[in-house]
Write a protein that holds these residues in place. Sequence first.
Motif, mmCIF file in Angstrom:
data_model
loop_
_atom_site.group_PDB
_atom_site.id
_atom_site.type_symbol
_atom_site.label_atom_id
_atom_site.label_comp_id
_atom_site.label_asym_id
_atom_site.label_seq_id
_atom_site.Cartn_x
_atom_site.Cartn_y
_atom_site.Cartn_z
ATOM 1 N N ILE A 24 -0.519 1.077 -10.898
ATOM 2 C CA ILE A 24 -2.137 1.419 -10.902
ATOM 3 C C ILE A 24 -2.633 0.622 -9.653
ATOM 4 O O ILE A 24 -3.512 1.240 -9.004
ATOM 5 N N ILE A 25 -2.171 -0.710 -9.428
ATOM 6 C CA ILE A 25 -2.941 -1.493 -8.495
ATOM 7 C C ILE A 25 -2.517 -0.935 -7.270
ATOM 8 O O ILE A 25 -3.361 -0.737 -6.190
ATOM 9 N N ARG A 26 -1.344 -0.712 -6.990
ATOM 10 C CA ARG A 26 -0.846 -0.087 -5.467
ATOM 11 C C ARG A 26 -1.631 1.211 -5.459
ATOM 12 O O ARG A 26 -1.872 1.462 -4.242
ATOM 13 N N ALA A 27 -1.770 2.109 -6.601
ATOM 14 C CA ALA A 27 -2.307 3.267 -6.061
ATOM 15 C C ALA A 27 -3.876 3.077 -5.849
ATOM 16 O O ALA A 27 -4.464 3.815 -4.851
ATOM 17 N N ALA A 28 -4.504 2.171 -6.328
ATOM 18 C CA ALA A 28 -5.726 1.610 -5.998
ATOM 19 C C ALA A 28 -6.089 1.207 -4.694
ATOM 20 O O ALA A 28 -6.875 1.639 -4.038
ATOM 21 N N LYS A 29 -4.991 0.320 -4.274
ATOM 22 C CA LYS A 29 -5.137 -0.331 -2.899
ATOM 23 C C LYS A 29 -4.916 0.957 -1.896
ATOM 24 O O LYS A 29 -5.468 0.875 -0.797
ATOM 25 N N ALA A 30 -3.925 1.882 -1.967
ATOM 26 C CA ALA A 30 -3.665 2.845 -1.156
ATOM 27 C C ALA A 30 -5.146 3.833 -0.978
ATOM 28 O O ALA A 30 -5.214 4.623 -0.032
ATOM 29 N N GLN A 31 -6.092 3.956 -1.969
ATOM 30 C CA GLN A 31 -7.185 4.623 -1.879
ATOM 31 C C GLN A 31 -8.427 3.707 -1.233
ATOM 32 O O GLN A 31 -9.635 3.881 -1.527
ATOM 33 N N ASN A 32 -8.019 2.527 -0.675
ATOM 34 C CA ASN A 32 -8.954 1.566 -0.312
ATOM 35 C C ASN A 32 -9.876 1.150 -1.311
ATOM 36 O O ASN A 32 -11.152 0.838 -1.043
ATOM 37 N N THR A 33 -9.605 0.825 -2.838
ATOM 38 C CA THR A 33 -10.043 0.449 -3.795
ATOM 39 C C THR A 33 -9.586 -0.996 -4.016
ATOM 40 O O THR A 33 -8.509 -1.358 -4.151
ATOM 41 N N VAL A 34 -10.623 -1.938 -4.540
ATOM 42 C CA VAL A 34 -10.197 -3.197 -4.902
ATOM 43 C C VAL A 34 -10.037 -3.213 -6.263
ATOM 44 O O VAL A 34 -11.127 -3.122 -6.869
ATOM 45 N N PRO A 35 -8.926 -3.318 -6.930
ATOM 46 C CA PRO A 35 -8.825 -3.433 -8.516
ATOM 47 C C PRO A 35 -9.071 -4.931 -8.865
ATOM 48 O O PRO A 35 -8.668 -6.072 -8.169
#
Length: 86
Positions: A24-35
Amino acid sequence: LLIGANDAIFDYNPNTVGENIRSIIRAAKAQNTVPLVATLLPMYGEHAVYAGNAQNISAVIRSVVAQEGVVLVIPEMLGDRRRYVR
């Protein structure tokens, strides 16, 4: 992210939970989202029997967060939660 409480209740392997959170963290990062990733809240009352599982999952969460370089939120350190919930 505040996930994993049900995993503690259903006795899932903490390392599996950690890898799911990592995804989930990596998917968020891939969308330029800071988890922001939280450890689990303490288990009380009828759920106290799962407190050990929750603590083990929280330990894995801490490790994954450190490895992934994201922000760790520790809910117990927020103080009086009544100030934050309206």
